[in-house]
Design a protein around this motif. Structure first.
Motif, short mmCIF file in Angstrom:
data_model
loop_
_atom_site.label_atom_id
_atom_site.label_comp_id
_atom_site.label_asym_id
_atom_site.label_seq_id
_atom_site.Cartn_x
_atom_site.Cartn_y
_atom_site.Cartn_z
N UNK A 23 23.56 43.92 115.46
CA UNK A 23 24.08 42.98 114.48
C UNK A 23 23.86 41.55 114.93
N UNK A 110 17.92 42.23 105.67
CA UNK A 110 18.53 41.72 104.44
C UNK A 110 19.98 42.19 104.34
N UNK A 111 20.18 43.48 104.60
CA UNK A 111 21.53 44.03 104.55
C UNK A 111 22.40 43.41 105.65
N UNK A 114 23.51 40.26 104.41
CA UNK A 114 24.48 40.46 103.34
C UNK A 114 25.89 40.56 103.86
N UNK A 115 26.02 41.32 104.92
CA UNK A 115 27.37 41.60 105.38
C UNK A 115 27.83 40.61 106.44
N UNK A 116 27.14 39.51 106.55
CA UNK A 116 27.53 38.48 107.51
C UNK A 116 27.54 37.14 106.82
N UNK A 117 27.60 37.20 105.51
CA UNK A 117 27.30 36.04 104.69
C UNK A 117 27.76 34.70 105.24
N UNK A 118 29.00 34.65 105.62
CA UNK A 118 29.55 33.34 105.93
C UNK A 118 28.94 32.74 107.19
N UNK A 119 28.26 33.59 107.95
CA UNK A 119 27.61 33.05 109.14
C UNK A 119 26.41 32.19 108.77
N UNK B 22 33.54 37.68 103.85
CA UNK B 22 32.81 36.94 104.88
C UNK B 22 32.27 37.77 106.01
N UNK B 23 32.65 39.01 106.06
CA UNK B 23 32.23 39.83 107.17
C UNK B 23 33.29 39.87 108.25
N UNK B 115 26.72 47.41 110.09
CA UNK B 115 25.86 46.31 110.51
C UNK B 115 26.54 45.41 111.53
N UNK B 116 27.61 45.91 112.11
CA UNK B 116 28.31 45.13 113.13
C UNK B 116 28.58 46.01 114.32
N UNK B 174 24.47 46.35 98.37
CA UNK B 174 23.64 45.45 99.17
C UNK B 174 22.81 44.55 98.25
N UNK B 177 24.90 42.09 96.31
CA UNK B 177 25.39 41.03 97.17
C UNK B 177 24.28 40.06 97.53
#
Lengths: 208, 208
Positions: A23, A110-111, A114-119, B22-23, B115-116, B174, B177
């Motif tokens: 990640x 890409x995914x 997506x799941x880390x958007x705010x970073x 935001x993840x 993804x983390x 995904x 988003x």
DNA sequence: CGGGTAACCGTACCGTGAGTACAGTTATGC
DNA sequence: GCATAACTGTACTCACGGTACGGTTACCCG
């Protein structure tokens, strides 16, 4: 390739491997520069910050993905001139490719984004968006050639069907990653393939 | 509900909203406790660390998801006693539900965890895995009832087909988003529905 | 109504990782 | 051989996760 480009590429390669494995957030700059054999200053000489790195990574990823997908579906076209058969062959090749990925198959960047958007900042998110729309365009053009020749058994929107290819891959990756079962992704691609056949392939008694 | 449970629940609710938006990595404990109106000590009284929080969040999420899915597919069963029609109705209801989600639809916590990975310990990953297998079981039992009554037009593995439901949702999330287009997910669910119809629905001239 | 425990608060501290600043150094290409 | 690209080194700042631990408040139960 100049020395600078070489270092930059090395950073990106190391980063990509680690990001797909652990990640983005969990990949520290420090560990990347250690492996790359440079210092922090050296890193920030090449990339303004982690965000810029993400952007460069996405761009690089997009290009590579393109090459892989081009290859797979072009080989499909070479093996069968009929657009439907070509697409079906392409999907089969893709499934095989995904089944034979070396260990712990990587996820999709890409995914990951997506799941880390705010970073990430708006620019990165916009890039991410464009990649998905690019995929849609890619698969849509293949599907259009099919739909031109074969009536579909069921009214479907080609944009949505094109998205289904991306969604299947993304979904298969998530499930594969969550379960640790590498066969899920190729199986899902083959199910998609079966759907395309049922949709477009001319009648036979029963398909097997 | 005791005062302690109440606080715990409040923390989880705030955390979930933020994580989906935001993840996980980007959601700091500090911002959660600020919003919850407690102190850091208070937080660590309830959760050993962020990992324990993630685990509790996943469990909570699983339960809620279960309720939603039960509701949708039970309503399908109420509206049509035929297992195929019931499933098709369930999928349609699910698509509608997903289409009408309030703004910025949340992602899926399972995918977020995926993804983390390295942020979580083995226990959290194992839980994540079990959730996906639980989904498989859920959809498989519905599909078995269908397959018992209707021959499929194409040989498919029911586990894989069950996974396709999860994969469609994950993939649709995904893409939705990434693009910011909320219609992608419901559209993908309806495509899946169309596949199920083509697979199992008895012959008619042309399905529309 | 008293007491014990659950549910916190306050403060102070540590380690890690992102990022900045900036001066100095080495390597490369023209 | 010289300008500039490609770094190094040192020394910070700040945010965040997490620990430690003593003190305090609120609630429930006998």
């Amino acid at each position: 390739m100049s020395k600078g480009e070489e270092t930059r590429e090395r950073i990106l390669a190391i980063m990509e491997e680690s990001v797909l494995q652990k990640g983005f957030g969990a990949t520290s700059i420090e560990e990347v520069i250690t492996e790359a054999g440079i210092t922090k200053s050296g890193f920030f000489y090449h990339f303004q910050n982690k965000n810029a790195l993400a952007k460069a990574l996405l761009l690089r990823y997009l290009e590579r993905e393109d090459v892989i997908l081009d290859d797979v579906f072009n080989r499909g076209r070479d093996l069968a001139e009929d657009p439907l058969q070509a697409f079906l062959v392409g999907l089969k090749l893709l499934a095989e490719l995904m089944a034979n990925l070396p260990q712990e198959h990587p996820g999709c960047l890409v995914a990951t984004c997506c799941y880390q958007e705010s970073l990430f900042d708006r620019e990165v998110r916009e890039l991410n968006r464009r990649i998905v729309l690019h995929w849609r365009q890619r698969f849509r053009s293949l599907l259009e050639a099919i739909a031109e020749r074969y009536p579909s058994r069921c009214e479907v929107n080609l944009d949505e069907l094109a998205d289904m290819v991306s969604a299947t891959i993304e979904g298969g990756l998530v499930l594969g990653r969550a379960t640790g079962d590498r066969q899920i992704l190729p199986a899902q691609i083959l199910l998609l393939r079966s759907y395309i056949r049922l949709l477009f392939e001319p009648d036979r008694a029963t398909v097997h």
